[in-house]
Design a protein around this motif. Structure first.
Motif, PDB file in Angstrom:
ATOM      1  N   ASP A 111       0.826  -1.209   0.000  1.00  0.00           N
ATOM      2  CA  ASP A 111       0.000   0.000   0.000  1.00  0.00           C
ATOM      3  C   ASP A 111       0.861   1.261   0.000  1.00  0.00           C
ATOM      4  OD1 ASP A 111       0.702  -0.935   2.688  1.00  0.00           O
ATOM      5  OD2 ASP A 111      -0.529   0.727   3.431  1.00  0.00           O
ATOM      6  N   LEU A 112       2.114   1.143   0.467  1.00  0.00           N
ATOM      7  CA  LEU A 112       3.012   2.297   0.504  1.00  0.00           C
ATOM      8  C   LEU A 112       3.984   2.334  -0.672  1.00  0.00           C
ATOM      9  CD1 LEU A 112       3.758   2.291   4.323  1.00  0.00           C
ATOM     10  CD2 LEU A 112       2.212   3.809   3.077  1.00  0.00           C
ATOM     11  N   TRP A 113       4.443   1.183  -1.150  1.00  0.00           N
ATOM     12  CA  TRP A 113       5.424   1.221  -2.234  1.00  0.00           C
ATOM     13  C   TRP A 113       4.825   1.051  -3.630  1.00  0.00           C
ATOM     14  CZ3 TRP A 113       5.782  -3.177  -5.071  1.00  0.00           C
ATOM     15  CH2 TRP A 113       5.541  -4.408  -4.456  1.00  0.00           C
ATOM     16  N   MET A 114       3.655   0.453  -3.768  1.00  0.00           N
ATOM     17  CA  MET A 114       3.056   0.299  -5.101  1.00  0.00           C
ATOM     18  C   MET A 114       2.754   1.637  -5.785  1.00  0.00           C
ATOM     19  SD  MET A 114       2.989  -2.652  -6.458  1.00  0.00           S
ATOM     20  CE  MET A 114       1.678  -2.700  -7.665  1.00  0.00           C
ATOM     21  N   ALA A 156       3.390  13.212  -8.520  1.00  0.00           N
ATOM     22  CA  ALA A 156       3.919  11.958  -7.974  1.00  0.00           C
ATOM     23  C   ALA A 156       4.811  12.234  -6.765  1.00  0.00           C
ATOM     24  CB  ALA A 156       4.703  11.206  -9.051  1.00  0.00           C
ATOM     25  N   TRP A 157       5.604  13.282  -6.830  1.00  0.00           N
ATOM     26  CA  TRP A 157       6.477  13.665  -5.718  1.00  0.00           C
ATOM     27  C   TRP A 157       5.638  14.074  -4.503  1.00  0.00           C
ATOM     28  CZ3 TRP A 157      10.929  12.770  -3.874  1.00  0.00           C
ATOM     29  CH2 TRP A 157      11.567  13.649  -2.989  1.00  0.00           C
ATOM     30  N   THR A 158       4.575  14.787  -4.727  1.00  0.00           N
ATOM     31  CA  THR A 158       3.670  15.188  -3.640  1.00  0.00           C
ATOM     32  C   THR A 158       3.043  13.956  -2.991  1.00  0.00           C
ATOM     33  OG1 THR A 158       3.214  17.294  -4.732  1.00  0.00           O
ATOM     34  CG2 THR A 158       1.616  16.564  -3.081  1.00  0.00           C
ATOM     35  N   ARG A 159       2.571  12.997  -3.818  1.00  0.00           N
ATOM     36  CA  ARG A 159       1.984  11.755  -3.290  1.00  0.00           C
ATOM     37  C   ARG A 159       3.003  10.968  -2.478  1.00  0.00           C
ATOM     38  NH1 ARG A 159      -0.337  11.727  -8.401  1.00  0.00           N
ATOM     39  NH2 ARG A 159       1.190  10.218  -9.168  1.00  0.00           N
ATOM     40  N   PHE A 160       4.238  10.883  -2.997  1.00  0.00           N
ATOM     41  CA  PHE A 160       5.274  10.153  -2.264  1.00  0.00           C
ATOM     42  C   PHE A 160       5.508  10.775  -0.887  1.00  0.00           C
ATOM     43  CE2 PHE A 160       9.659  10.011  -0.810  1.00  0.00           C
ATOM     44  CZ  PHE A 160       9.767   8.654  -0.556  1.00  0.00           C
ATOM     45  N   ASN A 161       5.622  12.083  -0.826  1.00  0.00           N
ATOM     46  CA  ASN A 161       5.867  12.744   0.458  1.00  0.00           C
ATOM     47  C   ASN A 161       4.719  12.517   1.436  1.00  0.00           C
ATOM     48  OD1 ASN A 161       8.479  13.931   0.201  1.00  0.00           O
ATOM     49  ND2 ASN A 161       7.605  15.281  -1.340  1.00  0.00           N
ATOM     50  N   ARG A 162       3.501  12.498   0.933  1.00  0.00           N
ATOM     51  CA  ARG A 162       2.343  12.233   1.795  1.00  0.00           C
ATOM     52  C   ARG A 162       2.398  10.800   2.345  1.00  0.00           C
ATOM     53  NH1 ARG A 162      -1.308  14.074  -1.450  1.00  0.00           N
ATOM     54  NH2 ARG A 162      -1.809  12.109  -2.438  1.00  0.00           N
ATOM     55  N   LEU A 163       2.720   9.831   1.483  1.00  0.00           N
ATOM     56  CA  LEU A 163       2.838   8.439   1.915  1.00  0.00           C
ATOM     57  C   LEU A 163       4.018   8.247   2.867  1.00  0.00           C
ATOM     58  CD1 LEU A 163       2.147   6.534  -1.423  1.00  0.00           C
ATOM     59  CD2 LEU A 163       0.737   6.490   0.636  1.00  0.00           C
ATOM     60  N   ALA A 164       5.114   8.927   2.614  1.00  0.00           N
ATOM     61  CA  ALA A 164       6.313   8.775   3.442  1.00  0.00           C
ATOM     62  C   ALA A 164       6.074   9.240   4.869  1.00  0.00           C
ATOM     63  CB  ALA A 164       7.479   9.527   2.820  1.00  0.00           C
ATOM     64  N   ARG A 165       5.170  10.165   5.063  1.00  0.00           N
ATOM     65  CA  ARG A 165       4.864  10.622   6.422  1.00  0.00           C
ATOM     66  C   ARG A 165       4.150   9.526   7.225  1.00  0.00           C
ATOM     67  NH1 ARG A 165       4.421  15.520   3.700  1.00  0.00           N
ATOM     68  NH2 ARG A 165       2.205  15.399   3.304  1.00  0.00           N
ATOM     69  N   LYS A 166       3.409   8.639   6.546  1.00  0.00           N
ATOM     70  CA  LYS A 166       2.704   7.552   7.230  1.00  0.00           C
ATOM     71  C   LYS A 166       3.686   6.502   7.767  1.00  0.00           C
ATOM     72  CE  LYS A 166      -1.514   7.728   4.479  1.00  0.00           C
ATOM     73  NZ  LYS A 166      -2.362   6.975   3.534  1.00  0.00           N
ATOM     74  N   ALA A 167       4.685   6.165   6.973  1.00  0.00           N
ATOM     75  CA  ALA A 167       5.677   5.150   7.348  1.00  0.00           C
ATOM     76  C   ALA A 167       7.011   5.550   6.706  1.00  0.00           C
ATOM     77  CB  ALA A 167       5.234   3.779   6.890  1.00  0.00           C
ATOM     78  N   PRO A 168       7.773   6.398   7.389  1.00  0.00           N
ATOM     79  CA  PRO A 168       8.959   7.011   6.792  1.00  0.00           C
ATOM     80  C   PRO A 168      10.021   6.049   6.264  1.00  0.00           C
ATOM     81  CG  PRO A 168       8.457   8.010   8.915  1.00  0.00           C
ATOM     82  CD  PRO A 168       7.533   6.859   8.748  1.00  0.00           C
ATOM     83  N   ALA A 175       9.368   2.793   5.019  1.00  0.00           N
ATOM     84  CA  ALA A 175       8.807   1.701   4.218  1.00  0.00           C
ATOM     85  C   ALA A 175       9.367   1.669   2.798  1.00  0.00           C
ATOM     86  CB  ALA A 175       7.287   1.793   4.175  1.00  0.00           C
ATOM     87  N   VAL A 176       9.527   2.815   2.206  1.00  0.00           N
ATOM     88  CA  VAL A 176      10.042   2.904   0.840  1.00  0.00           C
ATOM     89  C   VAL A 176      10.925   4.147   0.731  1.00  0.00           C
ATOM     90  CG1 VAL A 176       7.994   4.134  -0.034  1.00  0.00           C
ATOM     91  CG2 VAL A 176       9.429   2.880  -1.630  1.00  0.00           C
ATOM     92  N   GLY A 177      12.034   3.979   0.052  1.00  0.00           N
ATOM     93  CA  GLY A 177      12.937   5.098  -0.177  1.00  0.00           C
ATOM     94  C   GLY A 177      13.047   5.379  -1.658  1.00  0.00           C
ATOM     95  N   ILE A 178      13.422   6.576  -1.996  1.00  0.00           N
ATOM     96  CA  ILE A 178      13.701   6.924  -3.390  1.00  0.00           C
ATOM     97  C   ILE A 178      15.060   7.599  -3.440  1.00  0.00           C
ATOM     98  CG2 ILE A 178      11.296   7.087  -4.118  1.00  0.00           C
ATOM     99  CD1 ILE A 178      11.582  10.129  -3.915  1.00  0.00           C
TER     100      ILE A 178
END
Length: 168
Positions: A33-36, A95-107, A109-112
């Motif tokens: 749910d975080l990396w897909m 896409a960058w905005t979505r990634f930052n929003r997801l990264a706040r949930k589980a910092p 879980a996924v890196g770029i």
């Protein structure tokens, strides 16, 4: 499917050349749910860039590394790369905005990551391969008689092997 090009080939390119590596590192495989969403964003960006002749993207290869997928991209200009990255009307900024929003949930879980190289000179050799790398992104040409060795191709002093002794 691309065919194997027989012989010793190299690339030819005049002008600025940028090599851009970008990828993701999947740290929590059990959290798709975080990396897909991160994984799914890159194909949309590559499609958008590939259909626009003036985007600056010359070509790309999708690869898999130890932490996850990454893309090697070839660009005609650092300015075009930065213009794409910052344009809110194109795929990258949302896409960058979505990634930052997801990264706040589980910092974690996924890196770029990304690396950008402005290439002053480049040397390449491809022997009996399908078109790939710099020649696929630029121009595939036979290795000329004065560029038989890597040192001579690199010493040419340009991002190309485009001299009179290279037959196009």
């Amino acid at each position: 499917m691309a065919h194997v090009v027989n012989g010793r080939m190299t690339h030819r390119h005049e002008g600025e050349l940028v090599v851009f590596h970008i990828g993701m590192q999947i740290n929590s495989w059990w959290r798709p749910d975080l990396w897909m969403p991160v994984f799914g964003a890159m194909p949309r960006m590559l499609r958008e860039l590939s259909v626009e002749p003036d985007s600056g993207l010359l070509g790309f290869h999708i690869l898999v590394g130890s932490g996850g997928p990454y893309v090697v991209q070839y660009w005609s200009s650092i300015d075009k790369l930065y213009a794409y990255a910052s344009n809110p009307a194109q795929e990258h900024r949302p896409a960058w905005t979505r990634f930052n929003r997801l990264a706040r949930k589980a910092p974690t879980a996924v890196g770029i990551w990304h690396e950008t190289f402005l290439v002053e000179r480049a040397e390449s050799i491809y022997v009996s391969t399908k078109p790939m790398g710099l020649p696929k992104a630029t121009e595939l040409v036979p290795v000329g008689r004065h560029h038989d060795r890597a040192e001579s191709r690199f010493a040419d002093g340009r991002t190309t092997a485009a001299r009179s002794d290279v037959v196009a």
